[in-house]
Write a protein that holds these residues in place. Structure first.
Motif, PDB file in Angstrom:
ATOM      1  N   ALA A 373      -9.585   0.152  -0.016  1.00 23.24           N
ATOM      2  CA  ALA A 373      -9.108  -1.234   0.247  1.00 23.24           C
ATOM      3  C   ALA A 373      -8.339  -1.801  -1.017  1.00 23.24           C
ATOM      4  O   ALA A 373      -7.147  -2.290  -0.809  1.00 23.24           O
ATOM      5  CB  ALA A 373     -10.156  -2.193   0.578  1.00 23.24           C
ATOM      6  N   ALA A 374      -8.780  -1.576  -2.280  1.00 21.82           N
ATOM      7  CA  ALA A 374      -8.144  -1.884  -3.496  1.00 21.82           C
ATOM      8  C   ALA A 374      -7.008  -1.112  -3.585  1.00 21.82           C
ATOM      9  O   ALA A 374      -5.814  -1.589  -4.172  1.00 21.82           O
ATOM     10  CB  ALA A 374      -9.068  -1.398  -4.588  1.00 21.82           C
ATOM     11  N   TYR A 376      -4.956   0.037  -0.952  1.00 24.06           N
ATOM     12  CA  TYR A 376      -4.029  -0.478   0.132  1.00 24.06           C
ATOM     13  C   TYR A 376      -3.765  -1.891  -0.249  1.00 24.06           C
ATOM     14  O   TYR A 376      -2.540  -2.326   0.254  1.00 24.06           O
ATOM     15  CB  TYR A 376      -5.054  -0.578   1.420  1.00 24.06           C
ATOM     16  CG  TYR A 376      -3.947  -0.630   2.499  1.00 24.06           C
ATOM     17  CD1 TYR A 376      -3.095   0.254   3.007  1.00 24.06           C
ATOM     18  CD2 TYR A 376      -3.760  -1.854   3.122  1.00 24.06           C
ATOM     19  CE1 TYR A 376      -2.038   0.038   3.974  1.00 24.06           C
ATOM     20  CE2 TYR A 376      -2.749  -2.299   4.381  1.00 24.06           C
ATOM     21  CZ  TYR A 376      -2.105  -1.210   4.419  1.00 24.06           C
ATOM     22  OH  TYR A 376      -1.164  -1.364   5.556  1.00 24.06           O
ATOM     23  N   ALA A 377      -4.430  -2.727  -1.091  1.00 18.64           N
ATOM     24  CA  ALA A 377      -3.947  -3.938  -1.373  1.00 18.64           C
ATOM     25  C   ALA A 377      -2.763  -4.144  -2.561  1.00 18.64           C
ATOM     26  O   ALA A 377      -2.301  -5.122  -2.620  1.00 18.64           O
ATOM     27  CB  ALA A 377      -5.235  -5.067  -2.425  1.00 18.64           C
ATOM     28  N   THR A 378      -2.395  -2.916  -2.812  1.00 17.31           N
ATOM     29  CA  THR A 378      -0.938  -3.003  -3.756  1.00 17.31           C
ATOM     30  C   THR A 378       0.131  -3.511  -2.832  1.00 17.31           C
ATOM     31  O   THR A 378       0.375  -2.962  -1.641  1.00 17.31           O
ATOM     32  CB  THR A 378      -0.600  -1.329  -4.109  1.00 17.31           C
ATOM     33  OG1 THR A 378      -2.084  -0.829  -4.746  1.00 17.31           O
ATOM     34  CG2 THR A 378       0.517  -1.388  -5.184  1.00 17.31           C
ATOM     35  N   LYS A 468       5.127   1.546   2.078  1.00 18.53           N
ATOM     36  CA  LYS A 468       3.877   1.112   2.488  1.00 18.53           C
ATOM     37  C   LYS A 468       3.397   1.106   3.991  1.00 18.53           C
ATOM     38  O   LYS A 468       4.224   0.616   4.629  1.00 18.53           O
ATOM     39  CB  LYS A 468       3.475  -0.186   1.809  1.00 18.53           C
ATOM     40  CG  LYS A 468       1.931  -0.276   2.220  1.00 18.53           C
ATOM     41  CD  LYS A 468       1.532  -1.767   1.541  1.00 18.53           C
ATOM     42  CE  LYS A 468       0.276  -2.290   2.052  1.00 18.53           C
ATOM     43  NZ  LYS A 468      -0.406  -3.380   1.213  1.00 18.53           N
ATOM     44  N   THR A 471      -1.014  -1.061   8.565  1.00 13.49           N
ATOM     45  CA  THR A 471      -2.498  -0.776   8.833  1.00 13.49           C
ATOM     46  C   THR A 471      -2.675   0.034   9.772  1.00 13.49           C
ATOM     47  O   THR A 471      -1.990  -0.012  10.961  1.00 13.49           O
ATOM     48  CB  THR A 471      -3.315  -2.050   9.018  1.00 13.49           C
ATOM     49  OG1 THR A 471      -2.779  -2.824   8.003  1.00 13.49           O
ATOM     50  CG2 THR A 471      -4.664  -1.883   8.704  1.00 13.49           C
TER      51      THR A 471
END
Ligand code: ARG
Ligand code: ZN
Length: 472
Positions: A373-374, A376-378, A468, A471
């Motif tokens: 998750a960290a 993906y948070a970029t 990116k 989801t």
């Protein structure tokens, strides 16, 4: 006809025995010897590797003397064997920065040229397709501190007390003549002679006890599993060596240089003490440990990174727990199955990063989910997402996205195909390609076979696109 068979057989026997016979001018027709290719075919490294033969073994006999803090002298003989895959009039090996004094092929002196890192050898006799060949190269010179395409130190890196030897991706030719292609794995033995008091550590297992004569000590090592050239090491230093065993009896041989600071030594020893547990944990998830020994070489801060040299990783400055987990995981992902092309590097680094996340979760740290998750948070606007993970370019092999987007991709794949199929995939990849290589498309094909799903769109978004992914 019988006569032709007899002539060919006789020529072959003479070639192997080191005799002379003028095959090219003889009535033996149909041999058509042609030169071996000077490039293995990796688009990222246009002169690397060779074609026309399959390396079987390398025996590297190295005599090294440190000269000052960043140079030394290497006096070496390499004896390699290969099997010609076609009838060869010449063949080539990669060797950069050292001088060749003689080359013998099946015991006969051969002629050679050595320009721009390509050692092209012309034997007196053509080398018949399928037959084994013995090549002995005497070479040496001054070693220094070679740098890779991204300006990192690599290859034979001379240190104040010896050398740190880490070759990824194309540093092996800085210390031995080689077909520098991960697809051409071979069996290695090492005989390393150093000034008395120094210790030399290579891959695999020691052979016998070190022997000292006339102020020099010789160490012998043997790695019995096929190995890609970028995973070889023959590091030299003021090492303290400790040998322990896992519950299954696998030897763990650790070498820590006395020039590592006390604090870094303490940290490293604490991480290395967990290697047996890591091997047990990863074996449960990835299948049996693929090699016959394990361990570490911890040296000073000269190169500044770690490398998963086969069976025994090299660490610079300190071996932190996360890095040790990462390098041990590479023994499955990277070493027993290696990248087919360097563009496939994410299969090494994504898996090793993901495995270290697993180890972290297992030992009570952050969960894999939280780590994923960290990443993906970029923010989507970050240049992080512009790396095409499955084709990062020769100067992007070690970009952070290759590691963490690669690992995130595996986490997302688990969501996509489900835990059971993902668990099966983790084991199947190193098992099916043991002692070989695999490409991204091979990996996708395996994931599709195991899951029964079409994963084309998934992998397009995750590894073939420099933006990116939305989801999943
Ligand atoms: N494969 C190594 C690791 O992540 C990194 C090697 C970096 N090499 C380099 N030339 N910068 O474990
Ligand atoms: Zn790695």
């Amino acid at each position: 006809t019988l006569r032709r068979t007899t002539i060919v057989t006789a020529a072959a026997c003479l070639a192997l025995a080191g005799g002379t016979v003028a095959v090219a001018a003889s009535p033996v027709t149909g041999l058509h010897p042609t030169p071996g290719g000077t490039w293995a075919g990796d688009p990222y490294f246009p002169a690397l590797g060779a074609t026309g033969y399959d390396a079987l073994t390398y025996h590297l006999d190295l005599d090294y003397e440190p000269v000052d803090a960043s140079s030394g002298t290497l006096d070496a003989t390499s004896t390699m064997t290969f099997r010609a895959t076609k009838t060869l009039s010449s063949f080539n090996l990669d060797l950069r920065g050292l001088e060749v004094s003689s080359v013998r092929v099946n015991g006969l002196r051969a002629t050679f040229t050595h320009v721009d890192g390509e050692l092209i050898v012309t034997p007196r006799l053509p080398l018949l397709a399928r037959l084994p060949v013995v090549v002995t190269v005497e070479y040496g010179g001054t070693t220094g501190r070679p740098r890779d395409i991204e300006d990192s130190l690599y290859g034979w890196v001379s240190t104040a007390d010896g050398a740190m030897v880490v070759n990824e991706p194309d540093g092996a030719p800085t210390w031995f003549p080689v077909n520098d292609d991960p697809n051409d794995k071979a069996i290695y033995t090492f005989r390393i002679t150093v000034p008395e008091g120094k210790t030399a550590v290579a891959n695999g297992l020691p052979i016998g006890q070190p022997r000292t004569r006339d102020g020099k000590t010789t160490f012998r090592w043997f790695e019995p599993s096929p190995m890609a050239s970028y995973l070889t090491t023959a590091s030299i230093g003021d090492f303290d060596i400790t040998t322990t065993r896992t519950e299954d009896g696998l030897p763990i041989i650790d070498a820590i240089d006395r020039d590592v600071t006390a604090a870094n030594r303490t940290t490293s020893e604490a991480s290395l003490a967990k290697q047996a547990d890591m091997i047990a944990f990863f074996s449960e998830h990835f299948g049996p440990y693929p090699f016959t020994s394990a361990g570490a070489i911890v040296d000073d801060d000269t190169v500044g990174y770690a490398l998963e040299t086969q069976s025994r990783a090299v660490y610079s400055r300190v071996a932190s727990e996360g890095t040790v987990a990462h390098e041990i995981a590479h023994q499955w992902y990277g070493n027993t199955v290696s990248p087919h092309r360097w563009a496939d590097i994410w299969l090494n680094e994504g898996f090793a990063t993901y495995a270290a996340w697993m180890w972290g979760e297992h030992t009570g740290g952050q969960t894999v989910e939280a780590r994923a998750a960290a990443v993906y948070a970029t923010p989507a606007t970050s240049p992080f997402w512009s790396t095409v993970v499955a084709d990062p370019g020769a100067t992007g092999l070690f970009a952070s996205a290759v590691y963490s987007r690669g690992a995130l991709t595996l986490h997302e794949l688990q969501q996509e195909i489900g835990e059971d199929d993902f668990a099966a995939l983790l084991k199947a990849w190193p098992k099916e390609r043991r002692n070989a290589t695999g490409s991204t498309s091979d990996f996708i094909a395996l994931a599709e076979r195991i899951s029964g799903q079409d994963l084309g769109a998934f992998f397009d978004a995750w590894v073939y696109t420099g933006t990116k992914p939305t989801t999943w």
